[in-house]
Design a protein around this motif. Structure first.
Motif, short mmCIF file in Angstrom:
data_model
loop_
_atom_site.label_atom_id
_atom_site.label_comp_id
_atom_site.label_asym_id
_atom_site.label_seq_id
_atom_site.Cartn_x
_atom_site.Cartn_y
_atom_site.Cartn_z
N LEU A 35 -6.80 97.66 76.92
CA LEU A 35 -5.60 97.11 76.14
C LEU A 35 -4.47 98.13 76.04
O LEU A 35 -4.44 98.87 74.88
CB LEU A 35 -6.22 96.75 74.92
CG LEU A 35 -5.19 95.79 73.96
CD1 LEU A 35 -5.44 94.13 74.48
CD2 LEU A 35 -5.61 95.74 72.59
N PRO A 36 -3.54 98.08 77.08
CA PRO A 36 -2.49 99.15 77.12
C PRO A 36 -1.27 98.71 76.12
O PRO A 36 -0.37 97.91 76.65
CB PRO A 36 -2.29 99.15 78.42
CG PRO A 36 -2.40 97.72 79.11
CD PRO A 36 -3.62 97.44 78.46
N LEU A 37 -1.52 99.05 74.95
CA LEU A 37 -0.36 98.44 74.16
C LEU A 37 -0.01 99.70 72.87
O LEU A 37 -0.81 100.36 72.52
CB LEU A 37 -1.23 97.29 73.22
CG LEU A 37 -0.24 96.76 71.93
CD1 LEU A 37 1.08 96.08 72.57
CD2 LEU A 37 -1.24 95.59 71.19
N LEU A 38 1.33 99.80 72.83
CA LEU A 38 1.91 100.76 71.84
C LEU A 38 2.51 100.12 70.99
O LEU A 38 3.42 99.11 71.02
CB LEU A 38 2.91 101.53 72.82
CG LEU A 38 3.58 102.65 71.91
CD1 LEU A 38 2.37 103.62 71.55
CD2 LEU A 38 4.86 103.34 72.68
N TYR A 81 -3.46 107.44 66.59
CA TYR A 81 -2.29 107.53 65.81
C TYR A 81 -1.47 108.57 66.03
O TYR A 81 -1.83 109.73 66.36
CB TYR A 81 -2.90 107.71 64.05
CG TYR A 81 -1.76 108.03 63.33
CD1 TYR A 81 -1.14 106.84 62.81
CD2 TYR A 81 -1.47 109.01 62.72
CE1 TYR A 81 -0.15 107.20 61.69
CE2 TYR A 81 -0.68 109.23 61.72
CZ TYR A 81 0.22 108.52 61.44
OH TYR A 81 1.13 108.50 60.31
N PHE A 82 -0.06 108.40 66.41
CA PHE A 82 0.91 109.44 66.69
C PHE A 82 1.98 109.46 65.30
O PHE A 82 2.20 108.28 65.10
CB PHE A 82 1.32 109.35 67.95
CG PHE A 82 0.60 109.35 69.12
CD1 PHE A 82 0.43 110.57 69.91
CD2 PHE A 82 -0.23 108.39 69.46
CE1 PHE A 82 -0.46 110.76 70.97
CE2 PHE A 82 -1.18 108.45 70.66
CZ PHE A 82 -1.43 109.50 71.37
N VAL A 85 -1.79 105.59 76.22
CA VAL A 85 -1.88 104.24 76.40
C VAL A 85 -2.01 103.86 77.77
O VAL A 85 -2.84 103.30 78.50
CB VAL A 85 -0.69 103.47 75.69
CG1 VAL A 85 -0.72 101.84 76.12
CG2 VAL A 85 -0.55 103.59 74.31
N ARG A 86 -1.13 104.48 78.68
CA ARG A 86 -1.16 103.89 80.22
C ARG A 86 -2.09 104.60 80.85
O ARG A 86 -2.74 103.79 81.84
CB ARG A 86 0.25 104.62 80.78
CG ARG A 86 0.82 103.99 82.13
CD ARG A 86 1.93 104.59 82.56
NE ARG A 86 3.08 104.55 81.78
CZ ARG A 86 4.06 103.42 81.39
NH1 ARG A 86 3.86 102.40 82.06
NH2 ARG A 86 4.86 103.79 80.54
N VAL A 87 -2.43 105.69 80.57
CA VAL A 87 -3.74 106.21 81.36
C VAL A 87 -5.13 105.88 80.70
O VAL A 87 -6.08 105.34 81.67
CB VAL A 87 -3.54 107.91 81.01
CG1 VAL A 87 -4.80 108.76 81.79
CG2 VAL A 87 -2.19 108.32 82.11
N ALA A 131 -2.35 102.40 71.05
CA ALA A 131 -1.95 103.41 69.80
C ALA A 131 -0.97 103.02 69.14
O ALA A 131 -0.09 101.97 69.20
CB ALA A 131 -1.44 104.49 70.82
N PHE A 132 -0.75 103.81 67.95
CA PHE A 132 0.16 103.47 66.84
C PHE A 132 1.27 104.59 66.87
O PHE A 132 0.78 105.61 66.32
CB PHE A 132 -0.68 103.15 65.58
CG PHE A 132 0.11 102.64 64.50
CD1 PHE A 132 0.14 101.26 64.09
CD2 PHE A 132 0.83 103.38 63.63
CE1 PHE A 132 0.99 100.71 62.95
CE2 PHE A 132 1.56 103.07 62.55
CZ PHE A 132 1.54 101.60 62.27
#
Ligand SMILES: Cc1ncc(C[n+]2csc(CCOP(=O)(O)OP(=O)(O)O)c2C)c(N)n1
Ligand SMILES: [Mg+2]
Length: 730
Positions: free
Chosen positions: A210-213, A244-245, A266-268, A273-274
């Motif tokens: 689930l590549p989602l930012l 979390y970032f 997220v991509r790799v 991620a948030f």
């Protein structure tokens, strides 16, 4: 003085004096050239805010919610690729501008000013609404319903992995793209947002890609209500399945570096991620909002002293990229240029008529490749043991299952999703065997959240799939309705037909389910579906028609990009008999795969001239039951099945009643807001001399137990009403 003017004067004064707010020295991977680009985007974003207010004062602009304080989003844009679909918060002009800088040949200031001016030249909405958005920049337009875009961002992110394995013909997203969605700190609290975070976590927790930012722009306030200190970090720093970032959105170097790390993660890792980005908000919520009416002036001024443009200029000076005078010149020139462009933009044409506004409610058609039908052997293998029964009369549930089997076999891009549709095969067995036939990728057992089901479908549809989501019961549609009304249905409208999300939503519903009933299961209100512009609502009454209608629904979604709801009457799923036990009168044979009932087409049974009974679903079934008794009294009838509850099949319905002396409407939906209201209006408008009567359900919820059908028209009611209409009361 207007706060926008105060902020503008502060910036000019402090930049000229080199009087910067204190902050971190520039460091990290952001290059000097890129930093200047970000600053330029930020200046344009600011200039647009200032200009939009002037346009509104002059009666030439119609929207002033601004991006001031959130200019750091330009650095987030630079950390992403243009192919990363971005579902943006309404404060993200700087993001869109920075992204436009990554695509040659863009005229972003002009484009956005056309949108402020509501000009029909506006390249995203065609002058329908001021939205951020751009087809070429991969930014679908958003409504400003808080957080309502998050479920579809989850869906779009999920679609990337699915499209890698099974690319649909109209695929939009690259295999290594990610999806980004942004929102404010107050929006985080919305149950729609919480559902999306949960669904993303639930999915990632199981190792599903689930590549989602998620990007939370935390300015500490939502209109006038403050977010408790530390609330966002407390809620997201340790959430299952969500990395979390956190970054200071006033520091473009840090924002770029952390956003790049988050995007890389997220991509790799193909995990969500948030990114928690701390921002400020300048000039209050929107044009008419005066922040000093609910915040101490000192607090407002303290925020203004942290103007992100001052921080950016300071960092540019400290990094040696620009000197203060050059930073100020860029600011001034950008503002002057924006004002010049605005003067032209307000001269451009605007929408005038209803036709202009409505031109894209129906999206454009798209070319679809025709595939050869499977060989008889392959089809027989797919149907397996069902093949033996396929020529025999069957109840509706089984026929719908076969229709879906043929449709999924014909169109690889169909994907189903819903609660219990896969392993279990649906509460009523309608989707049985489909998971075995087509795999778990195409028949997805979702978590229990209707907003997420519809969000998944919307996201998939935006990436070229033809989703068939299922809502287990009509009563459950209501808590997710906005995903269809506010999101899916508006997408072609706000994008002038450039973005679409076609699908067929299957919903089990309506009443008459023997003894079971109960509002939670057998809801009989379709009002909520009938007034959504552009939405098609189909409803079958028997198996053969259900198959033919479902095929047309899929064709409408696939080829004409329409948003369709297919309402399945639960009580008729297992119905076998019509008049007497074991007569098998309501079973039908499975129609050949190329047979369809076209949009707008009704069915007519009989050609009697005394009473035309207009109905659908259970009402139509009951009318068949009633017919012999009515005819036994010498009253000749014809029975008309509407099939299409929205838009109503006006032409073919009017044709079907030609020669009839009267019309009886039998409507199992509620008297108020139900289908009969629309039908009464239709006949009043088109056949003012025709005697028309209606039977409709009471304005009540449905009871369980023996009174399950008490609030809806009965077979006896139909007999009595028809005889009355014909002047032969019982
Ligand atoms: C479902 C819904 N409820 C309420 C609103 C009204 N509204 C618009 S913006 C907003 C505040 C949002 O605050 P936040 O998420 O912090 O974003 P910010 O404006 O601060 O950037 C509200 C309540 C809305 N647009 N949609
Ligand atoms: Mg906020």
């Amino acid at each position: 003085m207007d706060r926008a003017e105060i902020v503008h004067n502060n910036f000019r004064k402090r930049a000229a004096a080199g009087h910067w707010p204190s902050g971190r020295a520039p460091s990290g991977p952001l290059s000097a050239t890129e930093a200047v680009e970000i600053y330029r985007a930020a200046c344009l974003s600011r200039a647009l805010d200032i200009t939009s207010r002037a346009m509104q004062r002059a009666g030439e602009g119609f929207y002033t919610i601004g991006s001031s304080g959130h200019e750091g989003m330009a650095a987030v844009a630079r950390a992403l690729r243009v192919c990363d679909m971005a579902f943006l918060h309404y404060r993200d002009a700087a993001f869109q501008i920075a992204r436009a800088g990554q695509v040659p040949g863009q005229s972003i200031a002009w484009d956005m000013l056309l949108s402020f001016a509501a000009s029909s030249d506006d390249p995203i909405s065609g002058g329908r609404h001021k939205v951020l958005g751009s087809k070429i920049l991969n930014i679908p337009p958003q409504t400003s319903t808080i957080a309502s875009h998050l479920p579809k961002a989850v869906g779009a992110a999920y679609s990337i992995g699915l499209a890698r394995r099974r690319p649909p013909e109209h695929k939009q997203l690259d295999d290594d793209a990610i999806v980004m969605c942004s929102f404010g700190d107050a929006s985080v609290n919305h149950s729609t947002a919480q559902g999306a975070f949960n669904t993303a976590g639930w999915t990632a927790y199981q190792g599903v890609p689930l590549p989602l930012l998620f990007v939370c722009e935390d300015n500490g306030i939502g209109i006038s209500t403050k977010t408790p200190n530390g609330w966002i970090a407390a809620g997201f720093a340790h959430r299952p399945g969500l990395a979390y970032f956190s970054a200071d959105g006033l520091d473009m170097f840090e924002t770029f570096e952390i956003a790049q790390q988050a995007a890389h993660f997220v991509r790799v890792r193909r995990k969500p991620a948030f990114l928690h980005l701390r921002t400020i908000r300048l000039y209050g919520h929107a044009g008419a909002d005066v922040p000093t009416t609910y915040l101490p002036t000192a607090e407002v001024e303290a925020e203004e002293a942290q103007d992100p443009l001052l921080h950016m200029a300071r960092q540019l000076v400290e990094s040696g990229a620009l000197d203060a005078a050059a930073a100020l010149t860029i600011y001034d020139e950008t503002l002057a240029r924006t004002q010049r462009i605005a003067a032209d933009a307000v001269q451009r044409p605007r929408l005038q008529t209803a036709e202009d506004v409505m031109a894209c409610l129906v999206p454009p058609k798209r070319a679809c490749t025709r595939r050869n039908a499977p060989s008889p052997e392959d089809r027989a293998a797919l149907f397996g043991s069902d093949m033996r029964a396929i020529t025999e009369p069957q109840p509706m549930s089984r026929i719908i299952n076969w229709a879906m089997t043929d449709l999924m076999s014909a169109h690889d891009e169909i994907v189903m999703m819903g609660e219990d549709i896969g392993r279990k095969g649906g509460v009523y067995g309608v989707t049985q065997k489909l998971r075995n036939r087509f795999g778990a990728d195409r028949v997805i057992d979702t978590l229990l959240d209707e907003q997420s089901i519809l969000g998944l479908a919307i996201g998939l549809a935006q990436n070229g799939f033809v989703p068939i989501p299922e809502i287990q019961f009509l009563a459950y549609f209501h808590n997710a309705e906005d995903q269809i009304r506010g999101e899916a249905a508006t997408l072609p409208f706000f994008s002038n037909g450039q973005f679409t999300n076609p699908m067929v939503i299957r919903i089990e519903g309506l009443g008459y389910q023997k003894g079971f009933g109960g509002h939670f299961h057998n809801d009989n209100s379709v009002a909520v579906l009938r007034d959504i512009p552009g939405l098609i609502l189909a409803c079958p009454s028997n198996g053969a028609d259900a198959a033919k209608l479902l095929r047309e629904c899929v064709r409408l979604a696939r080829e004409e990009q329409r948003l369709v709801v297919f309402l399945e009457p639960i009580a008729l799923y297992p119905m076998r008999d019509l008049h007497t036990a074991k007569d098998g009168g309501w079973m039908t044979r499975y129609p050949a795969p190329d047979e369809r009932i076209a949009l707008g087409e009704v069915s007519v049974h009989g050609n009697g001239e005394d009473v035309a009974i207009v109905s659908f679903a259970n009402g139509y079934y009951l009318s068949w039951q009633a017919q012999p008794q009515i005819e036994g009294r010498g009253v000749k009838t014809r029975l008309i099945d509407l099939h299409w509850l929205n838009p109503l099949p006006v032409e073919s319905l009017l044709k079907a009643v030609v020669g009839a002396k009267s019309v009886l409407i039998v409507d199992e939906t509620r008297r108020t807001g139900g289908v009969s209201e629309a039908l009464m209006t239709l006949f009043t408008e088109h056949c003012p001399k025709m005697p028309v009567a209606r039977l409709a359900a009471q304005d009540s919820f449905i009871a369980t137990g023996p009174a399950y059908a008490a609030t809806m028209p009965s077979y006896e009611d139909i007999v009595v009403a028809a005889l009355n209409l014909a002047g032969k009361p019982a």
